[in-house]
Scaffold this active site. Structure first.
Site, PDB file in Angstrom:
ATOM      1  N   ASP A 176       0.943  -1.236  -0.130  1.00 29.99           N
ATOM      2  CA  ASP A 176      -0.029   0.022   0.055  1.00 29.99           C
ATOM      3  C   ASP A 176       0.822   1.290   0.126  1.00 29.99           C
ATOM      4  OD1 ASP A 176      -3.069   0.358   1.087  1.00 29.99           O
ATOM      5  OD2 ASP A 176      -1.872   2.161   0.802  1.00 29.99           O
ATOM      6  N   THR A 213     -15.992  -2.644  -9.307  1.00 34.70           N
ATOM      7  CA  THR A 213     -17.377  -2.183  -8.675  1.00 34.70           C
ATOM      8  C   THR A 213     -18.354  -2.080  -9.729  1.00 34.70           C
ATOM      9  OG1 THR A 213     -18.119   0.029  -8.236  1.00 34.70           O
ATOM     10  CG2 THR A 213     -16.313   0.112  -9.815  1.00 34.70           C
ATOM     11  N   ASP A 214     -19.499  -2.255  -8.979  1.00 34.92           N
ATOM     12  CA  ASP A 214     -20.667  -2.439 -10.143  1.00 34.92           C
ATOM     13  C   ASP A 214     -20.826  -1.237 -11.013  1.00 34.92           C
ATOM     14  OD1 ASP A 214     -21.595  -0.539  -7.855  1.00 34.92           O
ATOM     15  OD2 ASP A 214     -23.359  -1.555  -7.360  1.00 34.92           O
ATOM     16  N   SER A 221     -15.802   5.686 -12.405  1.00 36.58           N
ATOM     17  CA  SER A 221     -16.087   4.441 -12.857  1.00 36.58           C
ATOM     18  C   SER A 221     -15.490   4.215 -14.317  1.00 36.58           C
ATOM     19  CB  SER A 221     -17.647   4.344 -13.181  1.00 36.58           C
ATOM     20  OG  SER A 221     -18.178   5.343 -13.715  1.00 36.58           O
ATOM     21  N   ASP A 265     -26.587  18.886  -7.084  1.00 42.72           N
ATOM     22  CA  ASP A 265     -26.369  17.227  -7.338  1.00 42.72           C
ATOM     23  C   ASP A 265     -25.062  17.188  -7.811  1.00 42.72           C
ATOM     24  OD1 ASP A 265     -27.079  14.850  -7.468  1.00 42.72           O
ATOM     25  OD2 ASP A 265     -28.627  15.189  -9.006  1.00 42.72           O
TER      26      ASP A 265
HETATM   27  P1  NAD Z   1      -9.929   3.050  -0.188  1.00 43.24           P
HETATM   28  O1  NAD Z   1     -10.010   4.227  -0.869  1.00 43.24           O
HETATM   29  O2  NAD Z   1     -10.455   3.093   1.023  1.00 43.24           O
HETATM   30  O3  NAD Z   1      -8.452   2.424  -0.107  1.00 43.24           O
HETATM   31  C1  NAD Z   1      -7.814   2.562  -1.364  1.00 43.24           C
HETATM   32  C2  NAD Z   1      -6.538   1.951  -0.710  1.00 43.24           C
HETATM   33  O4  NAD Z   1      -5.402   1.830  -1.848  1.00 43.24           O
HETATM   34  C3  NAD Z   1      -5.609   2.727   0.452  1.00 43.24           C
HETATM   35  O5  NAD Z   1      -4.990   2.108   1.412  1.00 43.24           O
HETATM   36  C4  NAD Z   1      -4.570   3.644  -0.574  1.00 43.24           C
HETATM   37  O6  NAD Z   1      -3.588   4.023   0.297  1.00 43.24           O
HETATM   38  C5  NAD Z   1      -4.180   2.421  -1.362  1.00 43.24           C
HETATM   39  N1  NAD Z   1      -3.830   3.121  -2.562  1.00 43.24           N
HETATM   40  C6  NAD Z   1      -4.192   4.116  -3.504  1.00 43.24           C
HETATM   41  N2  NAD Z   1      -3.341   4.708  -4.563  1.00 43.24           N
HETATM   42  C7  NAD Z   1      -2.309   3.521  -4.468  1.00 43.24           C
HETATM   43  C8  NAD Z   1      -1.431   3.478  -5.124  1.00 43.24           C
HETATM   44  N3  NAD Z   1      -0.910   4.063  -6.144  1.00 43.24           N
HETATM   45  N4  NAD Z   1      -0.351   2.502  -4.834  1.00 43.24           N
HETATM   46  C9  NAD Z   1      -0.520   1.542  -3.612  1.00 43.24           C
HETATM   47  N5  NAD Z   1      -1.713   1.828  -3.015  1.00 43.24           N
HETATM   48  C10 NAD Z   1      -2.482   2.677  -3.256  1.00 43.24           C
HETATM   49  O7  NAD Z   1     -10.855   2.081  -1.086  1.00 43.24           O
HETATM   50  P2  NAD Z   1     -12.002   0.930  -0.904  1.00 43.24           P
HETATM   51  O8  NAD Z   1     -13.251   1.472  -0.615  1.00 43.24           O
HETATM   52  O9  NAD Z   1     -11.267   0.114   0.149  1.00 43.24           O
HETATM   53  O10 NAD Z   1     -11.944   0.140  -2.123  1.00 43.24           O
HETATM   54  C11 NAD Z   1     -11.122  -0.798  -2.412  1.00 43.24           C
HETATM   55  C12 NAD Z   1     -11.347  -1.392  -3.899  1.00 43.24           C
HETATM   56  O11 NAD Z   1     -12.493  -1.671  -3.683  1.00 43.24           O
HETATM   57  C13 NAD Z   1     -11.015  -0.207  -4.802  1.00 43.24           C
HETATM   58  O12 NAD Z   1     -10.461  -0.866  -5.961  1.00 43.24           O
HETATM   59  C14 NAD Z   1     -12.461  -0.046  -5.077  1.00 43.24           C
HETATM   60  O13 NAD Z   1     -12.791   0.436  -6.545  1.00 43.24           O
HETATM   61  C15 NAD Z   1     -13.401  -1.138  -5.087  1.00 43.24           C
HETATM   62  N6  NAD Z   1     -14.729  -1.376  -4.479  1.00 43.24           N
HETATM   63  C16 NAD Z   1     -15.195  -0.459  -3.391  1.00 43.24           C
HETATM   64  C17 NAD Z   1     -16.468  -0.251  -3.002  1.00 43.24           C
HETATM   65  C18 NAD Z   1     -17.004   0.454  -1.890  1.00 43.24           C
HETATM   66  O14 NAD Z   1     -18.094   0.681  -1.583  1.00 43.24           O
HETATM   67  N7  NAD Z   1     -15.893   1.387  -1.272  1.00 43.24           N
HETATM   68  C19 NAD Z   1     -17.472  -1.123  -3.570  1.00 43.24           C
HETATM   69  C20 NAD Z   1     -16.889  -1.943  -4.818  1.00 43.24           C
HETATM   70  C21 NAD Z   1     -15.460  -2.027  -5.125  1.00 43.24           C
HETATM   71  O1  DAU Z   2     -21.183   0.957  -5.746  1.00 39.36           O
HETATM   72  C1  DAU Z   2     -19.988   0.860  -5.516  1.00 39.36           C
HETATM   73  C2  DAU Z   2     -19.284   2.238  -5.184  1.00 39.36           C
HETATM   74  O2  DAU Z   2     -19.857   2.765  -4.274  1.00 39.36           O
HETATM   75  C3  DAU Z   2     -17.524   2.038  -5.088  1.00 39.36           C
HETATM   76  O3  DAU Z   2     -17.016   1.680  -6.413  1.00 39.36           O
HETATM   77  C4  DAU Z   2     -17.140   3.232  -4.708  1.00 39.36           C
HETATM   78  O4  DAU Z   2     -15.695   3.250  -4.345  1.00 39.36           O
HETATM   79  C5  DAU Z   2     -17.805   3.944  -3.369  1.00 39.36           C
HETATM   80  O5  DAU Z   2     -17.222   5.245  -3.162  1.00 39.36           O
HETATM   81  C6  DAU Z   2     -19.297   4.022  -3.642  1.00 39.36           C
HETATM   82  O6  DAU Z   2     -19.800   4.990  -4.625  1.00 39.36           O
HETATM   83  P1  DAU Z   2     -20.792   5.938  -4.663  1.00 39.36           P
HETATM   84  O7  DAU Z   2     -20.717   7.172  -5.199  1.00 39.36           O
HETATM   85  O8  DAU Z   2     -22.138   5.081  -4.783  1.00 39.36           O
HETATM   86  O9  DAU Z   2     -20.817   6.190  -2.690  1.00 39.36           O
HETATM   87  P2  DAU Z   2     -20.844   7.599  -2.086  1.00 39.36           P
HETATM   88  O10 DAU Z   2     -20.775   7.169  -0.682  1.00 39.36           O
HETATM   89  O11 DAU Z   2     -19.933   8.415  -2.538  1.00 39.36           O
HETATM   90  O12 DAU Z   2     -22.507   7.820  -2.335  1.00 39.36           O
HETATM   91  C7  DAU Z   2     -23.633   7.371  -1.996  1.00 39.36           C
HETATM   92  C8  DAU Z   2     -24.805   7.994  -2.491  1.00 39.36           C
HETATM   93  O13 DAU Z   2     -24.774   9.142  -1.670  1.00 39.36           O
HETATM   94  C9  DAU Z   2     -24.772   8.466  -3.868  1.00 39.36           C
HETATM   95  O14 DAU Z   2     -25.953   8.446  -4.559  1.00 39.36           O
HETATM   96  C10 DAU Z   2     -24.151  10.126  -3.708  1.00 39.36           C
HETATM   97  C11 DAU Z   2     -24.953  10.486  -2.242  1.00 39.36           C
HETATM   98  N1  DAU Z   2     -24.197  11.177  -1.487  1.00 39.36           N
HETATM   99  C12 DAU Z   2     -22.852  10.936  -1.156  1.00 39.36           C
HETATM  100  C13 DAU Z   2     -22.118  12.102  -0.579  1.00 39.36           C
HETATM  101  C14 DAU Z   2     -20.879  11.854  -0.138  1.00 39.36           C
HETATM  102  C15 DAU Z   2     -24.892  12.465  -0.914  1.00 39.36           C
HETATM  103  O15 DAU Z   2     -26.031  12.639  -1.104  1.00 39.36           O
HETATM  104  N2  DAU Z   2     -24.264  13.427  -0.288  1.00 39.36           N
HETATM  105  C16 DAU Z   2     -22.711  13.119   0.042  1.00 39.36           C
HETATM  106  O16 DAU Z   2     -22.311  13.867   0.810  1.00 39.36           O
END
Ligand code: NAD
Ligand code: DAU
Length: 352
Positions: free
Chosen positions: A35, A132-133, A158, A287
């Site tokens: 990381d 991701t979806d 995305s 938005d």
């Molecule tokens: P996050 O942002 O919490 O963590 C990302 C991690 O990657 C961090 O520890 C960061 O230091 C590391 N990183 C970033 N750039 C880097 C680089 N250049 N080299 C090495 N490490 C690096 O992300 P998350 O929410 O835990 O998501 C993890 C994975 O899952 C991502 O690929 C994301 O697209 C995918 N994902 C996330 C969600 C969600 O809801 N959070 C859903 C579906 C898929």
């Molecule tokens: O669907 C999977 C994805 O879910 C992951 O791939 C992404 O890494 C993760 O960040 C997440 O994306 P979203 O854009 O769906 O998540 P977020 O929490 O940013 O937003 C969720 C919903 O809430 C979206 O419709 C935007 C809305 N939102 C978000 C924030 C941060 C608000 O209304 N206000 C806010 O301040």
């Protein structure tokens, strides 16, 4: 059987849960957390397992091919579980190139390193790409994303993840790299960085700050508890079919405004506030550009083929999440000082 696995992004939200699960469940494996520790990476997420004999940390950037080669030579991995990414949609709107560098070029660097390192013997090797979806675009009021849904990304985030998915599949088809891909819905749970909806709103309720709901608040997401995503990753890594894709979802759709109201109710109960107190903080703001209306996953394949299903209800998972934030105020304080304040001002103080 013993294995050596590099988990990229292991200091982030989902990665830290995957690292913990593998370190605890497979004491015979060697787990390397690779990381770069960006703003989203935090070794505090792994305090409880950092001294485990089968856990190793390598601070490295997936953009740096020399660092990747050094780590592969040193540890000789059989598997890679790739989670490192820039992950926040709103940040991708401010800085799309950062997402191209890490998510696209970083992933191709990692693919090249694995291909080169495993070229003489791909047997027993696995490159697992976590996606991701959001790559599937947006749904209307009905329907679900399946593994066959055509890609149609709308945000720079995305689009960068879609591109990385295509590269991973291209390395399978062109070079025979043994890959597997999963596309998951929105995660929530402990250690979630408070730039995303649920932890941001928990933090703002604690600090009595406005709850900034984008647009009309009727956008829909399918929420999954992060530990259930980690369980799915474990199953797919060990039992998924090479070259295949698995969709992962929570069977749990919520309109943002309904979720925010439930969160406010649970927070008020936890804080001993009169009912309705936190809802008064809800503020509708401008938005998100290109905002996808609805995501919903058909997780039938992983359920039928690998026997996976979520283990907690949304109410249970949300209650556990809220408790975690109340019990980890120091963690919250650390991650919301410094850079977070500048991000917050840029994202919210100008748009509200
Ligand atoms: P996050 O942002 O919490 O963590 C990302 C991690 O990657 C961090 O520890 C960061 O230091 C590391 N990183 C970033 N750039 C880097 C680089 N250049 N080299 C090495 N490490 C690096 O992300 P998350 O929410 O835990 O998501 C993890 C994975 O899952 C991502 O690929 C994301 O697209 C995918 N994902 C996330 C969600 C969600 O809801 N959070 C859903 C579906 C898929
Ligand atoms: O669907 C999977 C994805 O879910 C992951 O791939 C992404 O890494 C993760 O960040 C997440 O994306 P979203 O854009 O769906 O998540 P977020 O929490 O940013 O937003 C969720 C919903 O809430 C979206 O419709 C935007 C809305 N939102 C978000 C924030 C941060 C608000 O209304 N206000 C806010 O301040």
């Amino acid at each position: 059987m013993s294995k050596t696995i590099i988990i990229t992004g292991g200091a982030g939200f989902i990665g830290s849960h995957v690292v913990r699960l593998f370190v605890n469940k497979y004491p015979e494996y060697k787990i390397i957390n690779l990381d770069a520790l960006t703003y989203a990476g935090n070794l505090e997420n792994l305090r409880d397992i950092e001294n485990a004999p089968n856990y190793f940390f390598e601070k490295a950037d997936i953009l740096n091919a020399d660092q990747l080669e050094r780590i592969f030579v040193l540890h000789n991995p059989d598997g890679v579980i790739h989670l490192a990414a820039e992950s926040h949609v709103d940040r991708s709107i401010h800085s799309p190139l950062d997402f191209v560098y890490t998510n696209v070029i970083g992933t191709v660097n990692l693919l090249n390193t694995a291909k080169h390192f495993w070229k003489d013997n791909m047997g027993g090797k696995r490159f697992y790409h976590v996606s991701t979806d959001e790559v599937y675009g947006a749904l209307g009021d009905t329907g679900f994303f399946t593994e066959e849904t055509k890609y149609d990304p709308h945000s720079p985030y995305s689009a960068s993840k879609a591109s990385s998915d295509h590269f991973v599949r291209a390395y399978h088809d062109t070079y025979g790299l043994p890959v597997v891909v999963s596309n998951c819905s929105n995660n929530y749970g402990p250690n979630h960085f408070p730039e995303k909806l649920i932890p941001l709103f928990i933090n703002n309720v604690i600090n009595k700050k406005p709850l900034p709901v984008y647009g009309d608040g009727l956008y829909t997401r399918d929420w999954l508890f992060v530990k259930d995503h980690a369980r799915a990753i474990d199953l797919i890594f060990h039992q998924g079919k090479t070259g295949d894709t698995y969709n992962i979802g929570g069977f749990n759709e919520w309109k943002n405004i309904d979720l925010v109201k439930l969160l406010c109710k649970l927070m008020d109960e936890r804080l001993g506030n009169p009912a309705g107190t936190s809802e008064q903080l809800i503020t509708y703001i401008k938005d998100r550009p290109g905002h996808d209306r609805r995501y919903a996953i058909d997780a039938g394949k992983i359920s039928k083929e690998l026997g996976w299903k979520p283990s907690v209800t949304f109410e249970e998972g949300l209650a556990q999440t809220i408790d975690w934030y109340f019990q980890n105020t120091e963690w919250l304080h650390h991650v919301t000082s410094g850079e977070y304040q500048q991000y917050y001002q840029k994202q919210y103080d100008k748009t509200s």
